[in-house]
Design a protein around this motif. Structure first.
Motif, PDB file in Angstrom:
ATOM      1  N   LEU A 176      -8.443 -16.981-111.650  1.00  0.00           N
ATOM      2  CA  LEU A 176      -9.453 -17.077-112.710  1.00  0.00           C
ATOM      3  C   LEU A 176      -8.901 -16.799-114.096  1.00  0.00           C
ATOM      4  O   LEU A 176      -9.599 -16.982-115.089  1.00  0.00           O
ATOM      5  CB  LEU A 176     -10.601 -16.094-112.437  1.00  0.00           C
ATOM      6  N   GLU A 177      -7.654 -16.367-114.189  1.00  0.00           N
ATOM      7  CA  GLU A 177      -7.097 -15.990-115.489  1.00  0.00           C
ATOM      8  C   GLU A 177      -6.955 -17.184-116.428  1.00  0.00           C
ATOM      9  O   GLU A 177      -7.096 -17.044-117.637  1.00  0.00           O
ATOM     10  CB  GLU A 177      -5.738 -15.298-115.294  1.00  0.00           C
ATOM     11  N   SER A 178      -6.657 -18.357-115.898  1.00  0.00           N
ATOM     12  CA  SER A 178      -6.472 -19.552-116.728  1.00  0.00           C
ATOM     13  C   SER A 178      -6.403 -20.769-115.831  1.00  0.00           C
ATOM     14  O   SER A 178      -6.126 -20.646-114.626  1.00  0.00           O
ATOM     15  CB  SER A 178      -5.179 -19.450-117.550  1.00  0.00           C
ATOM     16  N   PRO A 179      -6.619 -21.975-116.384  1.00  0.00           N
ATOM     17  CA  PRO A 179      -6.443 -23.181-115.568  1.00  0.00           C
ATOM     18  C   PRO A 179      -5.038 -23.307-114.988  1.00  0.00           C
ATOM     19  O   PRO A 179      -4.870 -23.821-113.876  1.00  0.00           O
ATOM     20  CB  PRO A 179      -6.749 -24.319-116.559  1.00  0.00           C
ATOM     21  N   PHE A 180      -4.015 -22.839-115.738  1.00  0.00           N
ATOM     22  CA  PHE A 180      -2.662 -22.922-115.199  1.00  0.00           C
ATOM     23  C   PHE A 180      -2.476 -21.983-114.017  1.00  0.00           C
ATOM     24  O   PHE A 180      -1.856 -22.335-113.013  1.00  0.00           O
ATOM     25  CB  PHE A 180      -1.618 -22.622-116.278  1.00  0.00           C
ATOM     26  N   ARG A 181      -3.007 -20.763-114.113  1.00  0.00           N
ATOM     27  CA  ARG A 181      -2.922 -19.831-112.985  1.00  0.00           C
ATOM     28  C   ARG A 181      -3.701 -20.385-111.791  1.00  0.00           C
ATOM     29  O   ARG A 181      -3.278 -20.235-110.635  1.00  0.00           O
ATOM     30  CB  ARG A 181      -3.470 -18.466-113.386  1.00  0.00           C
ATOM     31  N   PHE A 182      -4.829 -21.031-112.050  1.00  0.00           N
ATOM     32  CA  PHE A 182      -5.587 -21.654-110.975  1.00  0.00           C
ATOM     33  C   PHE A 182      -4.725 -22.718-110.291  1.00  0.00           C
ATOM     34  O   PHE A 182      -4.663 -22.789-109.061  1.00  0.00           O
ATOM     35  CB  PHE A 182      -6.866 -22.294-111.525  1.00  0.00           C
ATOM     36  N   TYR A 183      -4.058 -23.525-111.092  1.00  0.00           N
ATOM     37  CA  TYR A 183      -3.221 -24.601-110.555  1.00  0.00           C
ATOM     38  C   TYR A 183      -2.122 -24.041-109.661  1.00  0.00           C
ATOM     39  O   TYR A 183      -1.817 -24.626-108.611  1.00  0.00           O
ATOM     40  CB  TYR A 183      -2.615 -25.384-111.722  1.00  0.00           C
ATOM     41  N   ARG A 184      -1.540 -22.930-110.045  1.00  0.00           N
ATOM     42  CA  ARG A 184      -0.489 -22.309-109.237  1.00  0.00           C
ATOM     43  C   ARG A 184      -1.004 -21.935-107.859  1.00  0.00           C
ATOM     44  O   ARG A 184      -0.250 -21.972-106.876  1.00  0.00           O
ATOM     45  CB  ARG A 184       0.064 -21.072-109.938  1.00  0.00           C
ATOM     46  N   GLY A 185      -2.261 -21.570-107.765  1.00  0.00           N
ATOM     47  CA  GLY A 185      -2.821 -21.171-106.476  1.00  0.00           C
ATOM     48  C   GLY A 185      -3.511 -22.288-105.729  1.00  0.00           C
ATOM     49  O   GLY A 185      -4.066 -22.065-104.649  1.00  0.00           O
ATOM     50  N   ALA A 186      -3.470 -23.507-106.279  1.00  0.00           N
ATOM     51  CA  ALA A 186      -4.271 -24.609-105.728  1.00  0.00           C
ATOM     52  C   ALA A 186      -3.419 -25.710-105.115  1.00  0.00           C
ATOM     53  O   ALA A 186      -3.817 -26.876-105.128  1.00  0.00           O
ATOM     54  CB  ALA A 186      -5.170 -25.182-106.825  1.00  0.00           C
ATOM     55  N   ALA A 187      -2.276 -25.364-104.545  1.00  0.00           N
ATOM     56  CA  ALA A 187      -1.432 -26.395-103.921  1.00  0.00           C
ATOM     57  C   ALA A 187      -2.166 -27.086-102.780  1.00  0.00           C
ATOM     58  O   ALA A 187      -1.996 -28.297-102.567  1.00  0.00           O
ATOM     59  CB  ALA A 187      -0.128 -25.766-103.409  1.00  0.00           C
ATOM     60  N   ALA A 188      -2.980 -26.351-102.054  1.00  0.00           N
ATOM     61  CA  ALA A 188      -3.716 -26.955-100.935  1.00  0.00           C
ATOM     62  C   ALA A 188      -4.739 -27.965-101.431  1.00  0.00           C
ATOM     63  O   ALA A 188      -4.966 -28.999-100.784  1.00  0.00           O
ATOM     64  CB  ALA A 188      -4.403 -25.867-100.114  1.00  0.00           C
ATOM     65  N   ILE A 189      -5.359 -27.682-102.572  1.00  0.00           N
ATOM     66  CA  ILE A 189      -6.325 -28.624-103.137  1.00  0.00           C
ATOM     67  C   ILE A 189      -5.623 -29.916-103.535  1.00  0.00           C
ATOM     68  O   ILE A 189      -6.098 -31.022-103.232  1.00  0.00           O
ATOM     69  CB  ILE A 189      -7.040 -27.996-104.352  1.00  0.00           C
ATOM     70  N   MET A 190      -4.493 -29.803-104.203  1.00  0.00           N
ATOM     71  CA  MET A 190      -3.776 -31.005-104.633  1.00  0.00           C
ATOM     72  C   MET A 190      -3.270 -31.789-103.425  1.00  0.00           C
ATOM     73  O   MET A 190      -3.291 -33.028-103.434  1.00  0.00           O
ATOM     74  CB  MET A 190      -2.621 -30.643-105.552  1.00  0.00           C
ATOM     75  N   ALA A 191      -2.829 -31.106-102.388  1.00  0.00           N
ATOM     76  CA  ALA A 191      -2.373 -31.804-101.183  1.00  0.00           C
ATOM     77  C   ALA A 191      -3.505 -32.626-100.580  1.00  0.00           C
ATOM     78  O   ALA A 191      -3.293 -33.767-100.146  1.00  0.00           O
ATOM     79  CB  ALA A 191      -1.839 -30.799-100.164  1.00  0.00           C
ATOM     80  N   SER A 192      -4.715 -32.067-100.565  1.00  0.00           N
ATOM     81  CA  SER A 192      -5.851 -32.818-100.013  1.00  0.00           C
ATOM     82  C   SER A 192      -6.237 -33.983-100.906  1.00  0.00           C
ATOM     83  O   SER A 192      -6.793 -34.979-100.432  1.00  0.00           O
ATOM     84  CB  SER A 192      -7.046 -31.879 -99.809  1.00  0.00           C
ATOM     85  N   ASP A 193      -5.930 -33.897-102.214  1.00  0.00           N
ATOM     86  CA  ASP A 193      -6.199 -35.013-103.123  1.00  0.00           C
ATOM     87  C   ASP A 193      -5.157 -36.122-102.986  1.00  0.00           C
ATOM     88  O   ASP A 193      -5.470 -37.310-103.108  1.00  0.00           O
ATOM     89  CB  ASP A 193      -6.225 -34.516-104.574  1.00  0.00           C
ATOM     90  N   LEU A 194      -3.899 -35.751-102.747  1.00  0.00           N
ATOM     91  CA  LEU A 194      -2.833 -36.744-102.656  1.00  0.00           C
ATOM     92  C   LEU A 194      -2.763 -37.403-101.278  1.00  0.00           C
ATOM     93  O   LEU A 194      -2.351 -38.555-101.156  1.00  0.00           O
ATOM     94  CB  LEU A 194      -1.480 -36.091-102.965  1.00  0.00           C
ATOM     95  N   GLY A 195      -3.178 -36.676-100.251  1.00  0.00           N
ATOM     96  CA  GLY A 195      -3.057 -37.181 -98.893  1.00  0.00           C
ATOM     97  C   GLY A 195      -3.671 -38.548 -98.648  1.00  0.00           C
ATOM     98  O   GLY A 195      -3.050 -39.411 -98.015  1.00  0.00           O
TER      99      GLY A 195
END
Length: 469
Positions: free
Chosen positions: A68-87
């Protein structure tokens, strides 16, 4: 999904080139610029929650707090979300060993066993074989998001992204013309890189780069030892800093119960068996004196991670190891499965394949805990000459230079495990792929901000509990 690299190795250079170009029929270069969420896109918070289900529940709020600290910090913790988007989207089928979480902060200065300072990828928790462009997309989007965090214009953000992708494409073309062993021995020596880029740097950038290089050489295991331990009546022990660092003795309900200590001792013993004989011999010169649970990173918060303090000749001769739980890669569900019987072994194998120089104490193990559940771990030194980038301190020119380093380094990592001839042929000599990834990076940065806002709303509504430290 992809032709094995072992098969392409048996083809002639012209056949490998033809195969790479044919991948454009599966996924054109321009199609990588398109990003629209699927109508049935999984709820991003549910994706994160599924990861949390196997983690230590008392630490999960810290993970959400960090995201929650920043969108960039969120992105660092969201590898699983991006994997589900790219799959679900079309991919090239040109397989490499992916880092799996190739954002810009996972590229840094590291020490080689020969005590040279090199620039390389550092994080391999999500490593798995898959389409090369997944790593490039994650890296590209991270530069757009970092640029936004610094208040850069869209043009400045896109300049960093295009520099990154162009560096990847051009260096891959260089590797396509090199011999196999030359590719394997290639490395990014920090001092050589600094000299190479000096003409492109301003005075302040040169000073900051020199300071970062010098600082990395001071971030040794001895510095970590002084920072993380203290002198007690029993000798050197790990200093508590709960909940981020909690010694084992403080976690035990009954200090006289040594069951968990025996469990962690078995981690060390099982891990030692995965080392080469000379490194097992080296490890035997040390004995275990203390252990502590450590909270690490953003995306990894909640996984079981232990600091192991070992002492050699005396208290001035320490070795700090980190035993980190390895769970299934976020890419596994999108690549047709995972053939490793031990997730720690997957991490170690991926790291050794991608990195030019891996930690001499890198190994893995499997442990059945007191709760009866078996867990996989990988083990490495806690710190050894690490220099971490500070994108928040960079101006647009600095960010472009760092993007160039990261893009070129990622190409080197991919060329070691994939087919550089086929990938270079797919990418071609034009900037079509560069332009497409720039469009993708901006679109995904928008999506990342929407997901970040959704997490904030969930915390405000009470659906998710977050804790800031």
């Amino acid at each position: 999904m992809a032709i094995p690299s072992e098969f392409t190795a048996s083809l002639s250079p012209s056949e490998r080139t033809a195969y790479g170009r044919s991948a454009r029929t599966r996924a054109s270069r321009s199609c990588h610029g398109w990003f629209e969420t699927e109508k049935e896109r999984p709820d991003p918070l549910d994706v994160i929650a599924r990861q949390s289900a196997t983690r230590l529940p008392e630490l999960i709020p810290i993970r959400y707090g960090r995201m929650l600290e920043s969108p960039f910090r969120f992105y660092r913790g969201a590898a699983a979300i991006m994997a589900s988007d790219l799959g679900p989207v079309p991919n090239t089928g040109l397989t490499v060993q992916l880092c799996g979480d190739a954002h810009l902060l996972n590229f840094r200065l590291l020490a080689s066993p020969e005590r040279h300072l090199v620039f390389d990828i550092n994080d391999f928790d999500e490593t798995l074989a898959g389409p090369f462009e997944w790593d490039v997309k994650r890296l590209a989007a991270s530069f757009a998001i970092a640029g936004r965090a610094n208040g850069f214009s869209v043009k400045e953000q896109s300049g960093a992204v295009r520099t990154c992708v162009k560096a990847y494409r051009q260096r891959m073309r260089e590797f396509a013309g090199m011999g196999t062993l030359d590719i394997w021995y290639a490395q990014d020596d920090a001092d050589q890189l600094r000299e190479l880029l000096a003409s492109s740097m301003g005075k302040q950038a040169r000073r900051r780069t020199a300071e970062a290089t010098a600082r990395a050489r001071t971030r040794t295991h001895l510095q970590a030892f002084e920072k993380l331990t203290r002198v007690t009546a029993e000798g050197r022990r790990i200093a508590p800093d709960p909940p981020l660092i909690t010694p084992l003795r403080d976690l035990l309900q009954d200090p006289s119960d040594d069951a968990q200590e025996k469990e962690l001792q078995s981690v060390l013993e099982g891990y030692a068996r995965t080392l080469s004989s000379e490194r097992r011999h080296l490890l035997r010169h040390y004995h275990l004196v203390d252990m502590a649970r450590k909270v690490v990173g953003v995306g990894s918060v909640g996984t079981r991670c232990w600091i192991l303090l070992l002492i050699g000749t005396d208290d001035a001769d320490p070795l700090l190891l980190q035993a980190k739980e390895a769970q299934e890669s976020v890419l596994a569900a999108h690549t047709g499965g995972d053939h490793y019987d031990n997730q720690g072994r997957r991490v170690v194998a991926g790291q050794r394949l991608i990195q030019t120089h891996s930690d001499i104490f890198l190994g893995w193990t499997h442990v059945v805990g007191l709760d009866g559940h078996g867990r996989d771990f990988y083990v490495r030194q806690l710190r050894d000459w690490k220099g971490i980038a500070r994108p928040d301190m960079m101006d647009p020119a600095d960010l472009r230079l760092f993007a160039q380093l990261c893009g070129a380094s990622l190409a080197r990592a991919h060329a070691r495990s994939g087919d550089p001839v086929a990938i270079a042929a797919y990418l071609g000599g034009s900037d079509r792929f560069d332009r497409a990834l720039t469009e993708f990076a901006q679109a995904y940065a928008d999506q990342n901000e929407r997901d970040f806002e959704e997490l904030g709303a969930a915390v405000r509504s009470g659906r998710i509990h977050a804790e800031t430290l």
